[in-house]
Design an enzyme around this catalytic site. Structure first.
Site, short mmCIF file in Angstrom:
data_model
loop_
_atom_site.label_atom_id
_atom_site.label_comp_id
_atom_site.label_asym_id
_atom_site.label_seq_id
_atom_site.Cartn_x
_atom_site.Cartn_y
_atom_site.Cartn_z
N ASP A 185 38.33 23.03 37.22
CA ASP A 185 38.59 24.46 37.04
C ASP A 185 37.28 25.24 36.94
O ASP A 185 36.46 24.94 36.07
CB ASP A 185 39.42 24.64 35.76
CG ASP A 185 40.02 26.03 35.64
OD1 ASP A 185 39.64 26.91 36.42
OD2 ASP A 185 40.86 26.22 34.75
N HIS B 170 48.11 28.45 44.12
CA HIS B 170 47.25 29.24 43.23
C HIS B 170 46.08 29.85 44.00
O HIS B 170 45.71 31.00 43.77
CB HIS B 170 46.75 28.31 42.11
CG HIS B 170 46.04 29.01 41.00
ND1 HIS B 170 46.64 29.98 40.23
CD2 HIS B 170 44.77 28.88 40.52
CE1 HIS B 170 45.78 30.41 39.31
NE2 HIS B 170 44.63 29.77 39.47
C1 HEM Z 1 41.06 28.90 40.90
C2 HEM Z 1 43.37 26.71 37.25
C3 HEM Z 1 45.12 30.98 35.78
C4 HEM Z 1 42.35 33.18 39.08
C5 HEM Z 1 41.58 27.94 40.06
C6 HEM Z 1 41.40 26.52 40.24
C7 HEM Z 1 42.04 25.92 39.22
C8 HEM Z 1 42.63 26.94 38.40
C9 HEM Z 1 42.12 24.43 38.94
C10 HEM Z 1 40.66 25.84 41.42
C11 HEM Z 1 39.20 25.63 41.18
C12 HEM Z 1 38.43 26.88 40.92
O1 HEM Z 1 37.98 27.56 41.83
O2 HEM Z 1 38.30 27.20 39.75
C13 HEM Z 1 44.05 27.68 36.55
C14 HEM Z 1 44.95 27.42 35.44
C15 HEM Z 1 45.43 28.62 35.02
C16 HEM Z 1 44.85 29.64 35.88
C17 HEM Z 1 45.25 26.05 34.86
C18 HEM Z 1 46.41 28.95 33.92
C19 HEM Z 1 47.53 28.32 33.76
C20 HEM Z 1 44.53 31.95 36.55
C21 HEM Z 1 44.77 33.36 36.43
C22 HEM Z 1 43.97 33.98 37.36
C23 HEM Z 1 43.25 32.95 38.08
C24 HEM Z 1 45.72 34.00 35.42
C25 HEM Z 1 43.79 35.44 37.69
C26 HEM Z 1 44.34 36.44 37.04
C27 HEM Z 1 41.76 32.20 39.84
C28 HEM Z 1 40.84 32.48 40.94
C29 HEM Z 1 40.49 31.24 41.49
C30 HEM Z 1 41.18 30.24 40.69
C31 HEM Z 1 40.34 33.84 41.40
C32 HEM Z 1 39.56 30.99 42.68
C33 HEM Z 1 40.32 31.17 43.96
C34 HEM Z 1 39.42 30.90 45.15
O3 HEM Z 1 38.63 31.77 45.49
O4 HEM Z 1 39.50 29.80 45.72
N1 HEM Z 1 42.33 28.16 38.94
N2 HEM Z 1 44.01 29.03 36.78
N3 HEM Z 1 43.62 31.74 37.56
N4 HEM Z 1 41.92 30.86 39.71
FE1 HEM Z 1 43.00 29.96 38.28
#
Ligand code: HEM
Length: 393
Positions: free
Chosen positions: A154, A269
């Site tokens: 993450d 996601h």
């Molecule tokens: C990407 C987990 C909630 C925005 C990711 C990734 C994981 C992750 C594993 C892929 C690796 C990375 O680029 O970090 C989670 C979990 C969440 C959560 C477990 C809660 C249950 C959120 C929320 C938002 C968000 C609420 C925005 C309001 C993003 C964004 C990316 C991302 C912008 C990168 C997308 C990209 O450009 O590839 N998240 N996330 N995430 N997450 Fe989350």
């Protein structure tokens, strides 16, 4: 650092951009009615407290970022709210909801050691005892290989260096852009499209008498932060095959390699959180999620935290995740994740935190204390609110 060089007008930001820390405490407080001036006085004490604890082990690199909620801003200051500061906008999808929950002050405390975080949280609690209630407190830790508790790495796609500064830092030019953003087509804050809830939530954005483009300061060196506490249904998640889990994110689990564009599911996601400006450039935020949990209560969670100069970026991502893009195509990870809290906070510059009234006066907004004096009714003699501690329960 790039971050520190980026201040043409000398306003230093708080320590928002720090290397990933192994430990964090997220402390959300509500300020009791009548204690607004005590809360305001405390803003300028935080840097000293952080130094007090941090100096005892400098290699632990203790930092604390302080955020101010919309209601408390109105109660502490007569100056207009920074544009973009409003209560967290609830997202109510057909299946999943992101609730908006109480919070006046957020302390995002990070260090290499949890004892450093805890000591600072304890001192903040002591200093504000009787003046505040703890709405939420989460002790987070970094899990194996920077993974969340669902097992995926993450934070990989976070912007870095100048990209992180650009995503997070509010620049004087943002004032001009803000008036466009608040009413621009496709903006999540376009009240006509977003419906009455959003319109009501953002109506107070810039405070009484303020209109877009009115020249209210952009508060350079500041940023916004959105936080949400999620818990996960681990047995349901663990019952999925690795392939199904990978499809939910759009990345491979072990290697963290991103799926090819054509292999990403529309409800993954990554697809729902990859958003662009009209010119095709990515709209970015800086996340610093932490894992928390308790074996006894069976609670396994992710504390989501994201900083953004333009808070509508995070808000658009939340809308995509919960309402769906297109509507109904909501984020698959929500079938295994429940948002329990939701808060939006203004993160002023360090200069502002050290001397809010001075900074507001410098910006031509008068002395910010008038609102609190009005509410408190106890500050007419100009003395500090010594009886703040009188009603310790
Ligand atoms: C990407 C987990 C909630 C925005 C990711 C990734 C994981 C992750 C594993 C892929 C690796 C990375 O680029 O970090 C989670 C979990 C969440 C959560 C477990 C809660 C249950 C959120 C929320 C938002 C968000 C609420 C925005 C309001 C993003 C964004 C990316 C991302 C912008 C990168 C997308 C990209 O450009 O590839 N998240 N996330 N995430 N997450 Fe989350």
């Amino acid at each position: 650092t790039v971050w520190q060089q980026a201040f043409p007008d000398g306003k230093s930001p708080q320590r928002v951009l720090v290397p990933p820390s192994p430990s964090a405490i997220f402390l959300v407080l509500t300020v009791r009615p009548g204690f607004e001036s005590r809360a305001k006085d405390f803003l300028s004490e935080i840097a000293g407290l952080t130094r007090t604890v941090g100096f005892r082990s400098r290699e632990a690199d203790l930092s604390c970022v302080t955020g101010i909620g919309a209601d408390l801003w109105d109660r502490m200051f007569t100056a207009p709210r920074p544009r973009g500061l409003h209560p967290f906008i609830e997202q109510r999808g057909d299946v999943h909801t992101a609730p908006s929950t109480p919070g006046d002050l957020l302390f995002h405390i990070r260090a290499r050691r949890i004892d450093m975080c805890f000591e600072l949280a304890r001192l903040i609690g002591d200093a504000l005892q009787g003046a505040v209630d703890v709405a939420d407190e989460v002790h987070g830790f970094r899990y194996f290989d920077e993974r969340d508790i669902l097992g995926f790495v993450d934070g990989t796609e976070n912007p870095e260096d100048q990209g992180a500064v650009d995503a997070v830092l509010r620049h004087p030019d943002d004032v001009a852009e803000d008036s466009v953003l608040d009413s621009g087509p496709g903006s999540v804050l376009d009240s006509a499209e977003a419906g009455p809830d959003v319109a009501a939530a953002v109506a107070g954005d810039s405070g009484p008498g303020s209109v877009p483009g009115d020249g209210s300061p952009g508060y350079p060196g500041s940023t916004f932060v959105i936080v949400q506490k999620y818990t996960h249904d681990m047995s349901a998640w663990d019952a999925l095959s690795v392939e199904e889990q990978e499809a939910a994110f759009g990345r491979h689990k072990l290697s963290d390699v991103e799926f090819a564009e054509e292999d990403k599911a529309p409800n993954s996601h990554l697809v729902l959180n990859s958003i662009e400006h009209e010119d095709g450039n990515d709209r970015e935020i800086v996340r610093d999620n932490m894992v928390f949990g308790s074996v006894g209560s069976g609670e396994y969670g992710t504390y989501f935290i994201a900083y953004a100069a333009d808070v509508t970026t995070t808000e658009q991502m939340l809308e995509n995740m919960f309402i769906g893009d297109p509507v109904g195509t909501y984020d698959r990870i929500l079938d295994f994740s429940t948002a329990l809290t939701g808060g939006l906070f203004f993160v002023p510059s360090q200069d502002f935190l050290d001397d809010p009234d001075g900074e507001l006066a410098e910006a031509g907004l008068g002395i910010g204390g008038a609102a609190s004096a009005k509410v408190d009714g106890s500050d007419s003699d100009g003395e500090s609110d010594d009886d703040s501690f009188a009603d310790v329960p």
